[in-house]
Design a protein around this motif. Structure first.
Motif, PDB file in Angstrom:
ATOM      1  N   MET A 186      35.408  54.764  29.061  1.00 54.01           N
ATOM      2  CA  MET A 186      35.061  53.841  27.820  1.00 54.01           C
ATOM      3  C   MET A 186      34.060  52.630  28.424  1.00 54.01           C
ATOM      4  O   MET A 186      34.202  52.144  29.793  1.00 54.01           O
ATOM      5  N   GLY A 187      33.095  52.210  27.791  1.00 52.19           N
ATOM      6  CA  GLY A 187      32.279  51.150  28.247  1.00 52.19           C
ATOM      7  C   GLY A 187      31.040  51.500  28.936  1.00 52.19           C
ATOM      8  O   GLY A 187      30.945  52.624  29.171  1.00 52.19           O
ATOM      9  N   PRO A 188      30.039  50.584  28.896  1.00 52.03           N
ATOM     10  CA  PRO A 188      28.759  51.036  29.541  1.00 52.03           C
ATOM     11  C   PRO A 188      28.829  51.508  30.801  1.00 52.03           C
ATOM     12  O   PRO A 188      29.796  51.099  31.720  1.00 52.03           O
ATOM     13  N   GLU A 189      27.742  52.155  31.313  1.00 51.44           N
ATOM     14  CA  GLU A 189      27.711  52.552  32.730  1.00 51.44           C
ATOM     15  C   GLU A 189      27.519  51.617  33.714  1.00 51.44           C
ATOM     16  O   GLU A 189      26.665  50.325  33.117  1.00 51.44           O
ATOM     17  N   ARG A 190      28.129  51.415  34.656  1.00 48.31           N
ATOM     18  CA  ARG A 190      28.251  50.274  35.576  1.00 48.31           C
ATOM     19  C   ARG A 190      28.625  48.896  35.099  1.00 48.31           C
ATOM     20  O   ARG A 190      28.417  47.843  35.463  1.00 48.31           O
ATOM     21  N   GLY A 191      29.709  49.332  33.993  1.00 46.60           N
ATOM     22  CA  GLY A 191      30.364  48.029  33.452  1.00 46.60           C
ATOM     23  C   GLY A 191      31.977  47.879  33.919  1.00 46.60           C
ATOM     24  O   GLY A 191      32.373  47.277  33.823  1.00 46.60           O
ATOM     25  N   GLU A 192      32.163  48.931  35.162  1.00 40.61           N
ATOM     26  CA  GLU A 192      33.460  48.830  35.767  1.00 40.61           C
ATOM     27  C   GLU A 192      33.780  47.851  36.367  1.00 40.61           C
ATOM     28  O   GLU A 192      32.679  47.072  37.130  1.00 40.61           O
ATOM     29  N   ALA A 193      34.885  47.163  36.539  1.00 40.37           N
ATOM     30  CA  ALA A 193      35.143  46.096  37.234  1.00 40.37           C
ATOM     31  C   ALA A 193      36.627  46.052  37.920  1.00 40.37           C
ATOM     32  O   ALA A 193      37.642  46.561  37.269  1.00 40.37           O
ATOM     33  N   MET A 194      36.764  45.765  39.106  1.00 43.20           N
ATOM     34  CA  MET A 194      38.388  46.172  39.918  1.00 43.20           C
ATOM     35  C   MET A 194      38.130  45.016  40.992  1.00 43.20           C
ATOM     36  O   MET A 194      37.280  44.472  41.661  1.00 43.20           O
ATOM     37  N   HIS A 195      39.577  44.908  41.373  1.00 49.49           N
ATOM     38  CA  HIS A 195      39.810  44.045  42.612  1.00 49.49           C
ATOM     39  C   HIS A 195      40.916  44.830  43.162  1.00 49.49           C
ATOM     40  O   HIS A 195      41.394  45.736  43.028  1.00 49.49           O
ATOM     41  N   MET A 196      40.738  44.508  44.729  1.00 48.39           N
ATOM     42  CA  MET A 196      41.195  45.170  45.855  1.00 48.39           C
ATOM     43  C   MET A 196      41.791  44.282  46.947  1.00 48.39           C
ATOM     44  O   MET A 196      41.073  43.316  47.087  1.00 48.39           O
ATOM     45  N   ALA A 197      42.906  44.457  47.633  1.00 53.50           N
ATOM     46  CA  ALA A 197      43.399  43.692  48.584  1.00 53.50           C
ATOM     47  C   ALA A 197      44.356  44.372  49.479  1.00 53.50           C
ATOM     48  O   ALA A 197      44.970  45.265  48.923  1.00 53.50           O
ATOM     49  N   PRO A 198      44.304  44.279  50.614  1.00 56.69           N
ATOM     50  CA  PRO A 198      45.432  45.026  51.768  1.00 56.69           C
ATOM     51  C   PRO A 198      46.692  44.541  51.162  1.00 56.69           C
ATOM     52  O   PRO A 198      46.969  43.329  50.935  1.00 56.69           O
ATOM     53  N   TYR A 199      47.605  45.431  51.266  1.00 57.30           N
ATOM     54  CA  TYR A 199      49.035  45.230  50.891  1.00 57.30           C
ATOM     55  C   TYR A 199      49.534  44.085  51.413  1.00 57.30           C
ATOM     56  O   TYR A 199      50.326  43.384  50.777  1.00 57.30           O
ATOM     57  N   ASN A 200      49.266  43.836  52.616  1.00 57.08           N
ATOM     58  CA  ASN A 200      50.205  42.912  53.423  1.00 57.08           C
ATOM     59  C   ASN A 200      49.326  41.597  53.733  1.00 57.08           C
ATOM     60  O   ASN A 200      49.474  40.479  54.468  1.00 57.08           O
ATOM     61  N   ASP A 201      48.119  41.629  53.005  1.00 61.51           N
ATOM     62  CA  ASP A 201      47.136  40.283  52.799  1.00 61.51           C
ATOM     63  C   ASP A 201      46.486  40.121  54.126  1.00 61.51           C
ATOM     64  O   ASP A 201      45.982  39.039  54.550  1.00 61.51           O
ATOM     65  N   GLN A 202      46.514  41.091  54.970  1.00 60.51           N
ATOM     66  CA  GLN A 202      45.594  41.005  56.131  1.00 60.51           C
ATOM     67  C   GLN A 202      44.249  41.264  55.959  1.00 60.51           C
ATOM     68  O   GLN A 202      43.904  41.332  54.863  1.00 60.51           O
TER      69      GLN A 202
END
Length: 319
Positions: free
Chosen positions: A145-161
């Motif tokens: 669902m949604g337009p191409e290149r419309g994806e958005a996400m965040h990511m982070a190391p689990y221990n905040d390193q």
């Protein structure tokens, strides 16, 4: 790098197919739901659409845990919260996990990283959240669902390193896959921000069996969202967790998403409508438990958690 997808559902297909097609990396899929795996094997891949259009077959490699003998550099985990323990146990028994491997997950709700950390070095775990709407139409058939290149996400190391070299390589692959990654330095606040969002959109759309556009069109949508966000933010503050967005930003995020994805039925509704258990205990229920643990009862979240479970019970009674 080589990726292994644990859970060939809506989001597992989305990440795996985009990594394979856009980033050009090798991807293997591990699937324990036999109808899905067998359908993919019979048709030679997964059918992929975008907003119900341009349906086409994408060849993929799919295996049961016991039949897989590869060694991916990175596992990507997308299972329902209620199924995760059994999935990880089965995968571990099949000797799929190795000390050199990294793992990423952007599952809905919270509680899964503690389970994943039983099998992986916490320094090699990447937490994620995805503002990416996807629908599994049925076995071997997915709709982005949604337009191409419309994806958005965040990511982070689990221990905040600080991200290490492998994590940076994963980030680069996600960029090439057009998944729209952004780094965060606060994995728990990042994840709780998404949980609070889902506690509005997923839960309310499920309770009233409506899509996001129908919810957003209700004149009181902003007030309903504000009440749930206020409790979530108050509970987070008492727990010493800083969310990525403030209350007003989160309300606006819901209203914007109801316009952008107006025809979308959230994943909780998809489960409910197909007679499957929902993840409400890991979304509104998680916020309610967090509040109770810090002497701040989140009564609205507690109430809607009960409402969803009551709806599930009445659904089974009607049958």
């Amino acid at each position: 790098m080589r990726y292994g997808i644990i859970g060939a559902g809506a989001m597992g297909y989305r990440y795996g197919v985009l990594l394979q097609e856009q980033a050009g990396v090798a991807v293997d899929f591990i699937e324990t739901w036999d109808p899905n795996r067998k359908q993919v094997e019979e048709q030679g891949g997964v059918y992929v659409s975008r907003d119900h259009q341009h349906r086409h077959l994408v060849p993929i490699q799919i295996y049961t845990p016991e039949a897989y003998h590869g060694h991916p550099d990175v596992w990507i985990v997308f299972k329902k919260q209620m199924q995760l323990d059994a999935e990880l146990e089965r995968d571990a028994a099949a000797d799929l996990f190795h000390p050199d491997q990294y793992v990423f997950s952007a599952m809905n709700g919270l509680g899964h990283f503690e389970k994943i950390a039983r099998y992986f070095n916490p320094n090699q775990i990447l937490a994620g959240t995805a503002m990416i709407a996807t629908v599994l139409n049925g076995p071997g058939d997915v709709d982005f669902m949604g337009p191409e290149r419309g994806e958005a996400m965040h990511m982070a190391p689990y221990n905040d390193q600080a991200p290490d070299e492998t994590m940076e390589a994963i980030y680069a692959d996600f960029q090439r896959a057009t998944l729209g990654p952004e780094w965060s330095t606060n994995w728990l606040g990042m994840c709780l921000t998404k949980v609070a969002f889902n506690a509005v959109c997923n839960t309310l759309c499920t309770m009233f069996e409506i899509n996001m556009g129908q919810f957003g069109s209700y004149p009181g949508a902003a007030a309903m969202a504000e009440q749930l966000f206020n409790e979530a933010h108050d509970a987070a503050a008492r727990a010493g967790i800083k969310l990525l967005e403030n209350r007003a930003q989160q309300v606006q995020s819901v209203l914007d998403s109801c316009v952008k994805l107006k025809y979308h039925y959230p994943s909780m509704y998809q489960d409910f409508s197909k007679g499957r258990p929902t993840e409400v205990d890991y979304i509104n229920g998680y916020i309610a438990r967090l509040g109770r643990e810090h002497d701040y009862p989140c009564r609205t979240h507690e109430f809607v958690t009960h409402e969803v479970h009551l709806a599930e019970q009445m659904r089974s009674v009607k049958k």
